[in-house]
Structure formats: structure tokens, C-alpha cells
Motif scaffolding. Structure first.
Motif, short mmCIF file in Angstrom:
data_model
loop_
_atom_site.label_atom_id
_atom_site.label_comp_id
_atom_site.label_asym_id
_atom_site.label_seq_id
_atom_site.Cartn_x
_atom_site.Cartn_y
_atom_site.Cartn_z
N LEU A 77 -3.80 9.20 -8.29
CA LEU A 77 -4.70 8.29 -7.58
C LEU A 77 -6.04 9.00 -7.37
O LEU A 77 -6.08 10.22 -7.13
CB LEU A 77 -4.12 7.91 -6.22
CG LEU A 77 -2.96 6.91 -6.20
CD1 LEU A 77 -2.42 6.75 -4.79
CD2 LEU A 77 -3.38 5.56 -6.76
N GLU B 218 -9.37 5.74 -3.89
CA GLU B 218 -8.16 4.93 -3.71
C GLU B 218 -7.32 5.46 -2.55
O GLU B 218 -6.86 4.71 -1.70
CB GLU B 218 -7.33 4.92 -5.00
CG GLU B 218 -7.96 4.06 -6.09
CD GLU B 218 -7.40 4.35 -7.48
OE1 GLU B 218 -7.60 3.52 -8.39
OE2 GLU B 218 -6.75 5.40 -7.67
N THR C 44 0.83 -1.21 0.00
CA THR C 44 0.00 0.00 0.00
C THR C 44 0.87 1.26 0.00
O THR C 44 0.52 2.24 -0.64
CB THR C 44 -0.96 0.03 1.22
OG1 THR C 44 -0.19 -0.16 2.41
CG2 THR C 44 -2.00 -1.05 1.12
N THR D 170 -8.95 4.51 0.72
CA THR D 170 -8.78 3.08 1.03
C THR D 170 -7.38 2.83 1.57
O THR D 170 -7.21 2.14 2.59
CB THR D 170 -9.00 2.23 -0.25
OG1 THR D 170 -10.15 2.70 -0.92
CG2 THR D 170 -9.14 0.75 0.10
#
Lengths: 244, 244, 244, 244
Positions: free
Chosen positions: C45, C49, C36, C52
Motif C-alpha cells: 500500500l 492509502e 478498510t 487515508t
């Protein structure tokens, strides 16, 4: 000792004083001949320079010819020498010069390449190569296997990268044959930079291939190196045994 | 010996005369098949050339199919062969040809890649690979460890260079993933030249990473080479013991 | 066994069933956290996204924090753990997250790099590294010597190429420091192609340096590889002796 | 002990406390001198910076001069020291400074290169190099042979690629000498990307040369590495014997 015996010793016995002087002279002439050949490929040579190079060539070839004829003359079995490995090399080193005279000049240029085989004459006087030969015999099977595996690996890498990169770079990864060139320059880690993957798939594939391939390609070197130290230790043993 | 026994020997015993001839024929066909596949990827092929390649493909696949069916027919346990490693490879080598006929042409092109698995059939006949396998077993633990350490190193290098170069070259060192590609090409010393640091920090970091990393990445090769010579000496020992 | 003992076993005994499950879970979380982090460096992004990724980060850090507090709680000597190597790493892996909350966002980005030290937690569970450590001890003196010689060689190469190329390419070989970058990329055979000699003198010097330098730079790898096989054989001996 | 004896011990006995302090001071000054030399090559230095560098140079050279004179003064055979290897290096390290004062400034710049020989003074204090020297003696014959074979290989590769590429890229593969540069960068796998084959013949030739050449070029490294471990084991043996 008669003339034939003395000439034979001069030509074939670099361990005697006269034989060593002769061998060194021939080796120097071979080196001179290679240097002048290389200089001859330079563009923009003046007429004087070209003439000088031509004269050096004529003289060295004449000496090599004289040596070749002498070797036949003093040999016990002339035909055996003519068809031996070094007999053929010695002929190949002088023949292009004589053949070239009657041909087109451009053809001569490419024929001149054969003159380089003269360099193998240097080998003739070098005993140390025997140990390297012994090491090659020890590692022979593994070398063949890894040569085989490396070839398969190069081919599979070429097909894989073709599959990944052909659509993204059709002009660079044109076919499997063009991709083979990429595989060779990449797996040997030369990496000129004329071809490289740009897609994520191609890059990941390259990573994967390198992780496996670097080892495969580099192993033969390690094998020969260890075989050489085996051959050296074996030699020392032989010498020790010879002392008893 | 009945038909089944003789066919079995023909297919599976390359040490007999007929078996050797058969194995060599199949291997030549695999090579031919790979060459034609490669030629088929060349752009600007004429209609005649494409047709010829297609015919060679049809014939080789038919022969491989006949071989596959024979192997099942003469096998004592047909199902065991079908689900064995080579059984699956043999099927995979011919299946794409038959499946392709009913599909869109572009799909066929990518499916054709599977044909390459045929190359593994060559392996089938090669005993020498066993020694390499033995060497891998000897060095297994170290190889896993160094594979693990190399992966960590590649990741840390990628993060480091991203940190140093992202601001100076945002279009080239876009993210950690893009930097990973740099780490791979640098630590394997391929060095395409598509990505390289330009900042002083990035250059110093590269120097630092290379000093540590080159050893880490190259060690597995040395391990396999030494394991191979261990495997060879072990073999010689086994053979010596077998003599008594 | 009381709660403290059981928790201790869970945290520190990967050889038990529950300990193995716990260790694998933590390792998976570290990997998830690294992935990540890497995705977070990608440009462009979407908001979803980013959100998250932020949530995954919060959850993993909370779990690592819980683990850290538990380790202190169940330890016999809490202070000893806090100031141990792994205690500091564990803290360093979670601290940036909490510090970042109160800081400017841009500072956070660079602080996030520290999160990578989490990868060293993986090392914690890996016994195999001990053998590599042993090999480093065996080859220690040679490694220091070659590190020293390599540094001298890199410096001399940089000065030499600066001397030859500075006049011909003043913008590329600007100073000895710029030339050092050339020396590093050349002697490690990376060869990006951003700097290379163009003068005859510089090319001849490069040839000369490579002939000597390649061996020097590559020798440590061979040393570690042979030390590793020594360490392996030594281990086997230790195990044999332990059997008696 | 008189003054001469004490000075001698200070200069030549790094195993005593005062000798160690002195040796470390000199080594630090050599490093400082090298760093200031490198900084001095940077373009766009301010007047203050240039002045500071000049002062550091004057002071270090004066200290080195004092050391040189002391060494002559306390030596039992002054002439023997002056003409010894380190005596000449010590002089060479300070002489350019004094000579430069009377010359044109540009000449000075190139003379300054000699100052680098000071780095060899570091070697003076390093015992560990003896083992490396021993390894070189063990592998001497093989190193000479492979140096010889590598040179032949490089030359033949250069001639071959000249033959294949000269017509296609007359401006890049100008002569055999230009092709030699290609041979060096390719067989050492540096691969800058300034010269690479574009014809099919040239690419195939490169593949062929790399397959043979990589092993030849890399073998000396393996030889030295194995000789070094031989030298180490031999040393341990010597030490064991010395214990009895």
C-alpha cells in the motif's frame, strides 16, 4: 407340470426354492464375469493368468448362451422375448464374445465393454427398484425443469469464466468448450484443480455462480429424496388398503 | 381473424399447432446460435470455418430481427412491448450484431457475450418455472437470512485464515481479499487445491469453520427443496379445488 | 418526551423513522470499517492509502465510542448494559484502537482482528435470527449426537489412513494428527489434493469411510433444514392463534 | 445392599451420582488413552516423552483391566458378559497390551490399532444412539437399494472412464481397478486432483456420470434425515401416549 412349465418356473420364478438357487447362480456368474473382465484390464498379466481369465470367460458365456436359448425355447411367444428389453440385453451380453472371435484383437477390447450390460441382468431380479421408479414419476416435472436450468447455468458459467480468464490463461481456458469442463467440475464441487480462475474478476464470478448454482444443482437430490418418502408412505397406504 | 390476429397467435400461442412449430423453430435457432458462438471461441479455426460461422450468425440474427419487428408490429401497445423484460432481451440479442459492424474487432468479441441473453428467450416459453418461483417466495425470508449469514461466515473465515496463514504463506494468503477466495472454495467444498492451510492453527481453524459452515451454506438448498414440494402439494390442492 | 427518552428511542427503536436512519448509518459504518480493515491487509500500500485508511479508522472508532457512551448515559441501568452481551461487544469493538496506541506496532496488527467483532453488531438489529435459533433448539439433541459421531468417525478415519499410508508416504501421513487433516478435507469432500492415499489398502479404506461417512457428516444439515420448516409452520400457527 | 449390588450399580447405573462419576472417569481415561496413542505416532519424540506416554498407557490399561475383572466378578452370568458385544470390546481394548509384551516391537505398533476399539465404550453410555438406530430401520430397504445402485454406478463409471482415458493416460488410468478410485473420488465430489480425464470423450462422460450419479449417491443422506425426523415425531407420539 411338463418340462416346459418346470423350466419356465426355474427361469422366471425366483420366489420358488429352485428358482432362487438358479437366480443366485446366474447372479454370481455375472459378478464373476465382471471381476474377471476388470482383472483382464490390468497391465502386465502373465500368460497363465490371461489363459485362466479366457477359460472363465468361455465357460460363463456358454452358460449365459444356454440360458438364453432355454428362455426362447420355453417362452410362449419366443419372438416377443427376443425383442423385449431383457431379451436384447441377454443377447448383447453374449454376442460380443462370438463376434469378437472373427475380428482384430484390438477391436475386441473395446467390444468387451458391452459385456457390462450383463450387470443389468441383476436388475431383472430386483423388485425394490419399482419404488424408486415411482419416486422418479412423482418428481418427473421438477427433475426435467432443473435438468434444463442446470444446463443453462453450466453454459452461462462457462461463457462467463471464458470471458474473464481467457486472456490470463489462454492455454487453460482455451474456448467455451474447455470452460464447460471447468463449470462442470466447479458446480458439482468436485474441483480437481486442473482449471481454476486466477483473475479477480474470474474469482468474483466463481463466487457469484457458486452461490446461485450450488442450490440449483443440489435441489433435484432433495426432490427425489422427498418423493421417495412420499412413495414409501403411499406404498404403506396401499398395503393398508389391501388389508381391508 | 385478420393478419394481425393470426400473426399474434403464431408468435404468442405455443399451445396451437402453428404456434408450437414456430416456437420450436425459434428455440432451435437459439441453440444453433449458442453452439456456433461457442465454436467461434475455439482457437485455430480455418478461414472456411470462420466464414461458415459468420454466415450462420448473419442468418440467425436476421430471423431474430424479423421476429422482433413483427412482435412490435402486431402488438396492441408497441411501446409497452419494447420496454417490457422480453422486449429488452429480444433487442439485446440482436443489437450487438449491428453495433459491432462499426466498431473495432476486439471490442466485438466481448460484445458478443450479450448474445447469450438470447438463452433467456427459451425461458419465455417455459411455464414450469412458475412453480419454482412460488417456492422461492415461500422460502424467501430464510434464503435472505442464510445469504446474509453465509456472507458473514465467509468474511470471518477469510479473516481467520489470513491471521493464521499469512506469516507461513505470505505469497498465497496475501490479504483478506485473497483469503476470501480460499473461504469460498473451501466452504462450498470445491477445494481446487490452489490455496490450503499448512500451519496447525490454520488447519484446526479450517476444521472448526467447516463443521459450522457446511451446514449454513447447504441449508438454503434443503429449504428450497422442501418449499418446492410444498408448492407442488399446494398446486395439487388448487387443482382439486378448481375441480369442484 | 425528554432528551433521554428521545435518545433512547433513537438508539434502540429501529422501527421509528429516526431510529431506522441511525441504525442504517451505524451498519454502513461497520461495513466501511470492515472493508478498510480488509484493504489494510493488502501488501504494497502507498503512504497516502495507509494514511487515508488510518483516518477512516479514527473517525469510525470515534463515532462508535460516542454511540457507546450515549448508550451508557441514557440507559436506566448503565452497569447492566456494560456487562450485557452487546455491551461487551461494543466495548471490544473500540477498545483495541485505544489500547493499540500505546503498544508496539506489530502487536497492534493482531489486536486489530478483534475489530471484526463489530460485525456482530449487525446481528443486534436482525430479528429473523430468532427462527433459526428455534430450529437449532428443535434439532439440538440430534446435532449433538451427530457432532459426537462425526468426531469419532473423523478420528477413526485418521487412524485407519495413518495405518495404511504411513509406510508408503511417511513424509505426508506423518502422524495421526496429520492424518486428521486428511480425514477432515476428505469427509467434508473439500479434497484439496495435498494429501491422498496411494496404496490399494488406503484407497479401499477411503472408499469404505466415504460410503459411511458422507451420510453422517451431511445429516445435520438435513435435520436443521427440516427443523427450520417446522419452526416456520409453527410460527404461522402461532400467528394464526394470535389472530383469535 | 451388599458389595456386589453396590459395585454393579457403580458400573452399570450412570443415572446415580456415584455411577455418573465412575462413568465420567472411565470416559476421560479413554480420551486420555486415545490422545496419548495419537501423540505416540508423532515422529521425533524424545526419550522422556516416549517414557511418559508408556507410563500413561500402563496405568490406563491396568485401570481398564481392573474394571473388566470387576464386571465379571459382580455379573450374575459371567460367561454371558464375557461373550457379549461389550465384553468382547472390553477385552479387545486391554488384550493387545499384554500380548504385545512378548512380541516383536514392530508388530506391537500395528496391534495398538485395536486399542481404538475402546472408543466404542463411549457408545455404551449413550442412549441417544437408539433414535438413530430406529431411523436406520425405517430407511433400511432404501439404503440397501441405493448402496446397491451406487456400487453398480461406481463400477460402470470406472469402466467407462477406463475406456475413454486408458489410451491417453495409460500410466494414470492403468486398469478398471485404478479407474474405480477415480470413480469414488469424483462421484463423492472429493476430487483430489490426482486423476482426472483429459480427453473430450472422458470429460463428456464425466459430466454425464456426475449429472446422474450425484443424485444417486446423495439420496441416502436425505432418506436418513427424513427418517430421523419421523423417528423423532414417533418418539414424541410414544411419549404422549405414555402420558395417558
Amino acid at each position: 407340470m411338463n418340462f416346459r412349465g418346470r423350466t419356465n418356473r426355474l427361469l422366471n420364478s425366483p420366489e420358488t426354492r429352485s428358482g432362487r438357487v438358479f437366480a443366485l447362480t446366474i447372479q454370481s456368474l455375472i459378478l464373476l464375469s465382471l471381476v474377471t473382465f476388470s482383472i483382464g484390464t490390468l497391465p502386465d498379466l502373465s500368460v497363465t493368468e490371461t489363459k485362466t481369465l479366457r477359460w472363465i470367460e468361455i465357460i460363463t458365456v456358454l452358460i449365459f448362451t444356454a440360458e438364453y436359448i432355454l428362455r426362447i425355447a420355453v417362452s410362449d411367444k419366443p419372438l416377443k422375448f427376443v425383442f423385449s428389453f431383457y431379451g436384447i440385453i441377454d443377447l448383447a451380453a453374449i454376442l460380443p464374445f462370438y463376434i469378437a472371435s472373427g475380428f482384430d484383437l484390438r477391436v475386441v477390447r473395446s467390444f468387451r465393454l458391452l459385456r457390462l450390460i450383463r450387470i443389468l441382468k441383476l436388475v431383472k431380479y430386483n423388485k425394490a427398484i419399482k419404488r424408486f421408479h415411482k419416486a422418479l414419476v412423482i418428481a418427473k416435472e421438477e427433475l426435467i425443469l432443473f435438468g434444463f436450468v442446470s444446463t443453462i447455468l453450466l453454459y452461462l458459467s462457462a461463457v462467463g469464466i471464458y470471458y474473464f480468464e481467457n486472456k490470463a490463461q489462454p492455454e487453460i481456458f482455451k474456448s467455451v468448450f474447455h470452460s464447460l469442463w471447468w463449470a462442470v467440475t466447479t458446480l458439482t464441487t468436485v474441483g480437481y484443480g486442473d482449471m481454476y480462475p486466477v483473475t479477480s474478476g474470474g474469482k468474483f464470478f466463481t463466487f457469484f455462480v457458486l452461490m446461485i448454482g450450488l442450490g440449483i444443482i443440489a435441489i433435484p437430490t432433495g426432490l427425489v429424496a422427498s418423493a421417495l418418502s412420499e412413495a414409501r408412505n403411499g406404498n404403506e397406504l396401499d398395503e393398508l388398503e389391501a388389508d381391508y
